[in-house]
Design a protein around this motif. Structure first.
Motif, PDB file in Angstrom:
ATOM      1  N   ARG A 220       0.804  -1.228   0.000  1.00 19.94           N
ATOM      2  CA  ARG A 220       0.000   0.000   0.000  1.00 19.94           C
ATOM      3  C   ARG A 220       0.838   1.279   0.000  1.00 19.94           C
ATOM      4  NH1 ARG A 220      -2.798  -1.043   5.063  1.00 19.94           N
ATOM      5  NH2 ARG A 220      -1.397  -2.815   4.958  1.00 19.94           N
TER       6      ARG A 220
ATOM      7  N   ASP B  75      -3.046  -5.661  -4.141  1.00 15.47           N
ATOM      8  CA  ASP B  75      -3.902  -4.642  -3.544  1.00 15.47           C
ATOM      9  C   ASP B  75      -4.855  -5.270  -2.518  1.00 15.47           C
ATOM     10  OD1 ASP B  75      -5.418  -2.511  -2.903  1.00 15.47           O
ATOM     11  OD2 ASP B  75      -6.171  -2.108  -4.938  1.00 15.47           O
TER      12      ASP B  75
ATOM     13  N   THR C 282      -6.652  -3.844  -0.463  1.00 12.05           N
ATOM     14  CA  THR C 282      -7.879  -3.065  -0.221  1.00 12.05           C
ATOM     15  C   THR C 282      -9.071  -3.641  -1.001  1.00 12.05           C
ATOM     16  OG1 THR C 282      -7.448  -1.494  -1.998  1.00 12.05           O
ATOM     17  CG2 THR C 282      -6.551  -0.935   0.158  1.00 12.05           C
ATOM     18  N   LYS C 283      -8.782  -4.517  -1.961  1.00 10.91           N
ATOM     19  CA  LYS C 283      -9.873  -5.134  -2.725  1.00 10.91           C
ATOM     20  C   LYS C 283     -10.516  -6.298  -1.967  1.00 10.91           C
ATOM     21  CE  LYS C 283      -8.690  -3.733  -7.312  1.00 10.91           C
ATOM     22  NZ  LYS C 283      -7.536  -3.857  -8.193  1.00 10.91           N
ATOM     23  N   ASN C 284      -9.882  -6.720  -0.872  1.00  9.87           N
ATOM     24  CA  ASN C 284     -10.413  -7.863  -0.114  1.00  9.87           C
ATOM     25  C   ASN C 284     -10.977  -7.338   1.220  1.00  9.87           C
ATOM     26  OD1 ASN C 284     -10.631 -10.068   1.681  1.00  9.87           O
ATOM     27  ND2 ASN C 284      -9.185 -11.242   0.460  1.00  9.87           N
ATOM     28  N   GLN C 285     -12.271  -7.224   1.286  1.00 12.87           N
ATOM     29  CA  GLN C 285     -12.909  -6.615   2.458  1.00 12.87           C
ATOM     30  C   GLN C 285     -12.664  -7.412   3.744  1.00 12.87           C
ATOM     31  OE1 GLN C 285     -14.033  -3.501   2.787  1.00 12.87           O
ATOM     32  NE2 GLN C 285     -13.082  -3.521   0.770  1.00 12.87           N
TER      33      GLN C 285
END
Ligand SMILES: NC(=O)c1ccc[n+]([C@@H]2O[C@H](COP(=O)([O-])OP(=O)(O)OC[C@H]3O[C@@H](n4cnc5c(N)ncnc54)[C@H](O)[C@@H]3O)[C@@H](O)[C@H]2O)c1
Length: 447
Positions: A265, A278, A280-283
């Motif tokens: 990140r 990334d 942030t794509k995996n909640q």
């Protein structure tokens, strides 16, 4: 994968496993820790609330097995993560910081502790749980060095408790099929085994983003990952390793790159790096790891080029067994595809097994078996996984552990001895890589 293919695989698996299934009806039954303390359900605590704890010993255990078990405590060095996991599982279990482990056992009076922390600290919870009167299920690897192995064996003996190990690989359709063929005696006494493990640049790299790539936490991939494979061979052979020789190298990840960052990140090399990932794509990972980072600075999207990475990502291990069999094992963690190739050469024939996982050009996950008994006679067949985590193996291992009166005809339920004998091969391999010398198992542990 289509249901049709799965069903076909299941039918084939069932018919080929008829021998094992016939044996099942004569096997003694077993109930794990059931009513040890006069209670109706097995009381469980979980220590290590990462992704494995959350799913395999959390979401897919607590509710589906509610008839047999009750989760009464969740514990982690990062209490915030334990609280997140409590919500995700939807349990009333109380959360504890790892420094409150003793208090948790005292307050909750569990029958069993399930240990799913990072590998290097399994030992501390395994031993302490037994000292406090609990049985234990530990994730693999049971230990990351030989002193830890010995501590566990000694503590089990001293405290009269029992340690089980989560070797789910033993419960997969392909492992059961290998066991069936080898136990049938069709290829006779096994003289040698070739075992190749292929990890691709997604799965393989995932180890190097986390603590797994650092030997002080994982014992190296030869312990963390290969303990599954060494256990499979130990179990299939029903034999003990006596000597290990190995060569290995960190040839791809770690310092093998010109640039590096701390984690993806915040990295200045995002555009240049083939391994940018990334999170942030995996909640789920955001809640489980990123939202809890301020507590322990555990960065789940760590850099695969981190200079502190020291686990070999490629290497070969030779193992001599007490029954005369030799294993020739290799692992490579930077390949374009995933899978395994395992060949058993016996006095009367050869069994070749090719496991295909996650290969974009194949529309199915499958294992091809070929049995050759003389120069003219060969036959092949295919085994498919079942639905569910690890091809259905994770459900079977939980059934075996938690449903009452379970049979164990082919000996899948693994204890501390199996845990130690699988870890110790990887531990010896790393020593052999460092020293350039063969390592005898009896010089490391007393069973
Ligand atoms: N059998 C399988 O197929 C399988 C699959 C995946 C993982 N595993 C095993 O499960 C375990 C956990 O793996 P994961 O992927 O969930 O890792 P993870 O890093 O996501 O989770 C590990 C958890 O342990 C906690 N922890 C670290 N040090 C601790 C300490 N000293 N005391 C208490 N808690 C501590 C971390 O905070 C984290 O929540 C590992 O041992 C791994 O080998 C097994």
């Amino acid at each position: 994968m289509s249901t049709k293919k799965l069903n076909r695989g299941r039918r084939e698996f069932v018919s080929k496993s008829s021998k094992a299934i016939a044996l099942l009806s004569f096997a003694p039954t077993f109930s794990l820790a059931t009513n040890k303390k006069g209670k109706e359900k097995i009381r469980l605590v979980l220590v290590g609330t990462g992704v494995r704890g959350l799913h395999s010993w959390g979401i897919t255990l607590v509710d589906p097995y509610a008839e047999y078990i009750e989760m009464v405590g969740l514990c982690d060095i990062n209490k915030k993560r334990a609280e997140v996991v409590k919500k995700m599982i939807g349990t009333k279990a109380k959360t504890y910081h790892s420094s409150e482990f003793d208090q948790m056992i005292k307050e909750q009076n569990p029958d069993m502790a399930i240990v799913t922390t990072k590998d290097s600290v399994h030992v501390d919870y395994i031993v302490r749980a037994m000292e406090l009167g609990c049985d234990v299920i530990s994730e693999k690897p049971i230990a990351t060095d030989e002193m830890q192995c010995q501590r566990i064996l000694d503590a089990e003996k001293k405290n009269g408790r029992k340690v089980y190990v989560g070797f789910n690989v033993r419960y997969s359709n392909d492992s059961i099929e290998m066991k069936r063929v080898l136990d049938s005696g069709e290829i006779g006494k096994i003289i040698s085994i070739e075992y190749q493990e292929y990890l691709n640049t997604a799965h393989g790299a995932s180890y190097f983003r986390r603590w797994h790539g650092k030997s002080k936490y994982s014992g190296s991939l030869f312990v963390h990952k290969s303990s599954h494979h060494f256990d499979l061979i130990n179990w299939l052979l029903n034999a003990d390793p006596v000597e290990v020789r190995a060569m290995g190298k960190l040839s791809f990840y770690g310092s093998n790159n010109e640039f590096r960052g701390k984690n993806c990140r915040n990295c200045e090399y995002v555009d240049q790096c083939d391994f940018y990932w990334d999170i942030t794509k995996n909640q789920e990972f955001m809640k489980l790891y990123v939202d809890c980072e301020t507590v322990d600075h555990y960065y789940r999207d760590g850099c695969v080029w981190d200079d502190e990475i020291d686990s070999p990502d490629s290497g070969s291990v030779l193992v001599q067994y007490d029954n005369g069999t030799q294993l020739n094992y290799s692992l490579n963690a930077y390949l374009p595809y995933e899978g395994q190739k395992i060949s058993f050469s016996g006095e009367k024939g050869r069994l070749d097994v090719r496991l295909y996982y996650d290969q974009p050009w194949l529309d199915e996950v499958k294992s091809e078996f070929r049995l050759t008994t003389d120069r003219k006679t060969t036959r092949s067949w295919v085994i498919y996984p079942d639905k569910g985590e690890h091809g259905g193996a994770d459900v079977r291992i939980k059934d075996n552990f938690f449903k009452p009166d379970q049979e164990d005809a082919i000996g899948q339920r693994a204890g501390s001895r199996a845990g130690v004998l699988s870890s110790i091969i990887g531990i010896a391999a790393l020593k052999s890589i460092k020293s350039g010398k063969p390592v005898k198992i009896k010089d490391l542990i007393k069973l």
